[in-house]
Design a protein around this motif. Structure first.
Motif, PDB file in Angstrom:
ATOM      1  N   THR A 124       9.585   6.827   2.857  1.00 12.93           N
ATOM      2  CA  THR A 124      10.003   8.215   3.019  1.00 12.93           C
ATOM      3  C   THR A 124       8.858   9.018   3.613  1.00 12.93           C
ATOM      4  N   PRO A 125       9.158   9.979   4.500  1.00 14.45           N
ATOM      5  CA  PRO A 125       8.093  10.799   5.084  1.00 14.45           C
ATOM      6  C   PRO A 125       7.333  11.560   4.001  1.00 14.45           C
ATOM      7  N   ALA A 126       6.012  11.651   4.206  1.00 12.50           N
ATOM      8  CA  ALA A 126       5.134  12.383   3.275  1.00 12.50           C
ATOM      9  C   ALA A 126       5.221  11.804   1.862  1.00 12.50           C
ATOM     10  N   GLY A 127       5.449  10.495   1.747  1.00 16.14           N
ATOM     11  CA  GLY A 127       5.524   9.853   0.441  1.00 16.14           C
ATOM     12  C   GLY A 127       4.406   8.861   0.233  1.00 16.14           C
ATOM     13  N   SER A 128       4.315   8.348  -0.971  1.00 18.54           N
ATOM     14  CA  SER A 128       3.298   7.350  -1.324  1.00 18.54           C
ATOM     15  C   SER A 128       3.969   6.001  -1.530  1.00 18.54           C
ATOM     16  N   VAL A 129       3.356   4.964  -0.987  1.00 18.23           N
ATOM     17  CA  VAL A 129       3.867   3.610  -1.153  1.00 18.23           C
ATOM     18  C   VAL A 129       2.686   2.685  -1.445  1.00 18.23           C
ATOM     19  N   THR A 130       2.996   1.483  -1.888  1.00 14.49           N
ATOM     20  CA  THR A 130       1.987   0.436  -2.011  1.00 14.49           C
ATOM     21  C   THR A 130       2.332  -0.649  -1.018  1.00 14.49           C
ATOM     22  N   ALA A 131       1.318  -1.105  -0.303  1.00 14.98           N
ATOM     23  CA  ALA A 131       1.532  -2.107   0.727  1.00 14.98           C
ATOM     24  C   ALA A 131       0.510  -3.225   0.568  1.00 14.98           C
ATOM     25  N   PHE A 132       0.864  -4.399   1.030  1.00 11.04           N
ATOM     26  CA  PHE A 132      -0.040  -5.542   1.001  1.00 11.04           C
ATOM     27  C   PHE A 132      -0.859  -5.551   2.290  1.00 11.04           C
ATOM     28  N   LYS A 133      -2.169  -5.353   2.137  1.00 12.52           N
ATOM     29  CA  LYS A 133      -3.080  -5.410   3.275  1.00 12.52           C
ATOM     30  C   LYS A 133      -3.624  -6.817   3.402  1.00 12.52           C
ATOM     31  N   VAL A 134      -3.593  -7.357   4.622  1.00 14.56           N
ATOM     32  CA  VAL A 134      -4.029  -8.730   4.864  1.00 14.56           C
ATOM     33  C   VAL A 134      -5.559  -8.768   4.874  1.00 14.56           C
ATOM     34  N   VAL A 135      -6.112  -9.642   4.018  1.00 12.16           N
ATOM     35  CA  VAL A 135      -7.563  -9.859   3.961  1.00 12.16           C
ATOM     36  C   VAL A 135      -7.783 -11.369   4.041  1.00 12.16           C
ATOM     37  N   GLY A 136      -8.093 -11.842   5.227  1.00  2.99           N
ATOM     38  CA  GLY A 136      -8.281 -13.289   5.403  1.00  2.99           C
ATOM     39  C   GLY A 136      -6.982 -14.021   5.202  1.00  2.99           C
ATOM     40  N   GLU A 137      -6.996 -14.960   4.242  1.00  3.07           N
ATOM     41  CA  GLU A 137      -5.817 -15.752   3.951  1.00  3.07           C
ATOM     42  C   GLU A 137      -5.025 -15.177   2.789  1.00  3.07           C
ATOM     43  N   GLU A 138      -5.400 -13.997   2.357  1.00  4.40           N
ATOM     44  CA  GLU A 138      -4.706 -13.360   1.253  1.00  4.40           C
ATOM     45  C   GLU A 138      -4.230 -11.977   1.669  1.00  4.40           C
ATOM     46  N   ALA A 139      -3.371 -11.395   0.811  1.00  3.25           N
ATOM     47  CA  ALA A 139      -2.910 -10.025   0.998  1.00  3.25           C
ATOM     48  C   ALA A 139      -3.043  -9.298  -0.323  1.00  3.25           C
ATOM     49  N   VAL A 140      -3.686  -8.144  -0.271  1.00  2.88           N
ATOM     50  CA  VAL A 140      -3.996  -7.373  -1.479  1.00  2.88           C
ATOM     51  C   VAL A 140      -3.183  -6.092  -1.464  1.00  2.88           C
ATOM     52  N   ARG A 141      -2.609  -5.736  -2.612  1.00  3.39           N
ATOM     53  CA  ARG A 141      -1.813  -4.519  -2.714  1.00  3.39           C
ATOM     54  C   ARG A 141      -2.733  -3.302  -2.738  1.00  3.39           C
ATOM     55  N   VAL A 142      -2.438  -2.301  -1.869  1.00  4.24           N
ATOM     56  CA  VAL A 142      -3.237  -1.077  -1.808  1.00  4.24           C
ATOM     57  C   VAL A 142      -2.293   0.117  -1.759  1.00  4.24           C
TER      58      VAL A 142
ATOM     59  N   TRP B 108       7.666  -9.593  -5.119  1.00  2.39           N
ATOM     60  CA  TRP B 108       6.320  -9.783  -5.645  1.00  2.39           C
ATOM     61  C   TRP B 108       5.788  -8.471  -6.227  1.00  2.39           C
ATOM     62  N   ALA B 109       6.695  -7.684  -6.822  1.00  2.50           N
ATOM     63  CA  ALA B 109       6.298  -6.386  -7.369  1.00  2.50           C
ATOM     64  C   ALA B 109       5.372  -6.519  -8.574  1.00  2.50           C
ATOM     65  N   SER B 110       5.364  -7.680  -9.220  1.00  4.07           N
ATOM     66  CA  SER B 110       4.566  -7.845 -10.435  1.00  4.07           C
ATOM     67  C   SER B 110       3.143  -8.340 -10.157  1.00  4.07           C
ATOM     68  N   VAL B 111       2.822  -8.638  -8.907  1.00  4.50           N
ATOM     69  CA  VAL B 111       1.465  -9.138  -8.593  1.00  4.50           C
ATOM     70  C   VAL B 111       0.793  -8.207  -7.622  1.00  4.50           C
ATOM     71  N   ASP B 112      -0.532  -8.221  -7.638  1.00  7.61           N
ATOM     72  CA  ASP B 112      -1.330  -7.377  -6.736  1.00  7.61           C
ATOM     73  C   ASP B 112      -1.991  -8.165  -5.626  1.00  7.61           C
ATOM     74  N   ARG B 113      -1.809  -9.489  -5.635  1.00  9.43           N
ATOM     75  CA  ARG B 113      -2.449 -10.321  -4.627  1.00  9.43           C
ATOM     76  C   ARG B 113      -1.555 -11.526  -4.363  1.00  9.43           C
ATOM     77  N   ILE B 114      -1.413 -11.892  -3.089  1.00 10.50           N
ATOM     78  CA  ILE B 114      -0.665 -13.079  -2.727  1.00 10.50           C
ATOM     79  C   ILE B 114      -1.490 -13.882  -1.727  1.00 10.50           C
ATOM     80  N   ARG B 115      -1.130 -15.147  -1.604  1.00  8.10           N
ATOM     81  CA  ARG B 115      -1.803 -16.028  -0.659  1.00  8.10           C
ATOM     82  C   ARG B 115      -0.870 -16.310   0.517  1.00  8.10           C
ATOM     83  N   LEU B 116      -1.394 -16.191   1.731  1.00  8.46           N
ATOM     84  CA  LEU B 116      -0.635 -16.436   2.948  1.00  8.46           C
ATOM     85  C   LEU B 116      -0.968 -17.819   3.479  1.00  8.46           C
ATOM     86  N   LYS B 117       0.054 -18.513   3.923  1.00  2.73           N
ATOM     87  CA  LYS B 117      -0.228 -19.830   4.494  1.00  2.73           C
ATOM     88  C   LYS B 117       0.357 -19.931   5.884  1.00  2.73           C
TER      89      LYS B 117
END
Length: 414
Positions: free
Chosen positions: A355-373, A405-414
């Motif tokens: 939504t415009p002007a809203g707050s969300v959490t997104a997974f940012k890619v860091v190397g082979e992982e993605a961290v929720r920010v 994956w709403a219950s985790v803050d980090r995932i691994r990308l393959k």
């Protein structure tokens, strides 16, 4: 005499022990990290949508869907109840203004038209008779005035002669008075009959005006009846393409029923439906890019509905250039309305449910992982959204739906 010297343990053993402990700790940490990584949920990189945060100019647009419609549509309707006698043209036919599309039949209208013509003819005959009667009355009154005027002149002359004789003593005063009285009486009658002639003229003018008005009224009724008869031959009225004829021969149709519609295919506009949450930024005159499935066409907003229907607002778009080949009424189209251009901003692809002007959490890619920010969003467009905080230029973000994956803050990308 000899003294005993205490022996000291060699330092090499202590160093070896410390090294061994360190190696053991590193091994334990390595194993723990390996186990932690292996415990992270794994997502196939090819199954998610990853976009890169960019810095620069972002074009704000809103999207609408709709269809092409003629700018002018002529509806063919029934003006009086009738039966469909003949259908001479069907949907898709090219018609001219005088092309008969449907022929209707109503015997009552024929009788009403004949009766109206009869009444008009009778009123016209009455007008002729009235004019003749009034003319005769006027002539008779004029003759009366002329006759009395002649008698009055003769009486005046006799009275003058009698007066002369009376002065000479040849005529008595009584006879002279009688002669003058007759002259005065005739003069009064002439004046009275002249007034009657003027009154008769005014009365005749009023009667003639009333009868002429009656003739005109009955003539208008007769013309209306003839027009109703003519309208039983339903004509296209304009040049164009017949869009629809939803009636059959023998069908009884009532007043107001639509017999068809005629569209001009060379004069089309787009009717777009825009979500009410986005329509608030749309203004008259804004540029629009319309996808006709056979090319992109530039247009502009010319009208907006004042009310919301089913959560959308209808917006009319006129085209500045000719439409591509194949454009026709009711063709489904998509349109993007340019709202504004944002310069020097961070932006990224628009995530689902953002939504415009809203707050969300997104997974940012860091190397082979993605961290929720956490990410703070700003103004949005059809496919992009402004990033206010939480990300930097060049960051890669997963924009796919990650609710699984709403219950985790980090995932691994393959």
């Amino acid at each position: 005499m000899s003294n005993d010297v205490p022996r000291q343990k060699p330092k090499k053993k202590k160093v070896k022990l410390a090294v061994g402990i360190t190696v053991a700790i590193v091994a334990v940490v390595t194993v723990a990290l390996a186990r932690t990584r292996s415990a992270l949920p794994t997502v196939d990189r090819a199954t998610v949508w990853i976009d890169t945060v960019k810095h620069g100019a972002m074009l704000r647009e809103v999207q609408g869907v709709g269809s092409l419609v003629p700018e002018q549509i002529r509806w063919l309707t029934v003006t009086t109840p009738a039966r469909v006698a003949e259908v001479r043209a069907r949907s898709g036919a090219v018609v001219q203004p005088d092309t008969v599309v449907v022929v209707l039949d109503n015997p009552d209208l024929v009788l009403q038209s004949l009766e109206a013509d009869r009444q008009k003819t009778a009123a016209e005959a009455e007008l002729v008779n009235l004019e003749a009667r009034l003319r005769n009355q006027h002539l008779a009154q004029e003759a009366q005035v002329v006759g009395l005027s002649a008698d009055a002149v003769e009486s005046a002359r006799r009275a003058e002669a009698d007066g002369e004789l009376s002065r000479r003593g040849f005529l008595s005063k009584l006879e002279m008075a009688q002669s003058q009285g007759r002259a005065e009486a005739l003069d009064g009658r002439v004046q009275l009959e002249t007034k009657r002639l003027g009154s008769l003229e005014k009365e005749a003018s009023a009667q003639l005006a009333s009868q002429r008005a009656q003739v005109e009224r009955l003539g208008s009724i007769a013309e209306f009846r003839r027009r109703q008869l003519d309208e039983l031959h339903v004509r296209a009225g304009v040049a164009g393409v017949l869009a629809d004829v939803p009636v059959q021969v023998g069908q009884w149709v009532t007043q107001g029923v639509v017999l068809g519609k005629v569209a001009q295919p060379e004069k089309l506009k787009a009717e777009l439906r825009v979500a009410e949450t986005q329509a608030k930024d749309v203004q008259i005159g804004q540029s629009v890019t319309v996808d006709t499935r056979n090319g992109l066409v530039q247009g502009r907003v010319i009208r907006m509905d004042g009310a919301v229907q089913n959560g959308t607002v209808k917006i009319d778009v006129a085209f500045d250039v000719p439409l591509p080949q194949g454009a026709r009424p009711d063709l489904s189209v998509d349109g993007r309305i340019e709202i504004e251009r944002l310069d020097n901003v961070l932006y990224v692809g628009r995530p689902p449910m953002a939504t415009p002007a809203g707050s969300v959490t997104a997974f940012k890619v860091v190397g082979e992982e993605a961290v929720r920010v956490p990410v703070q969003l700003g103004r949005s467009s059809v496919k992009t959204v402004e990033v206010v905080s939480g990300l930097r230029d060049g960051d890669q973000v997963i924009l796919s739906d990650m609710s699984a994956w709403a219950s985790v803050d980090r995932i691994r990308l393959k």
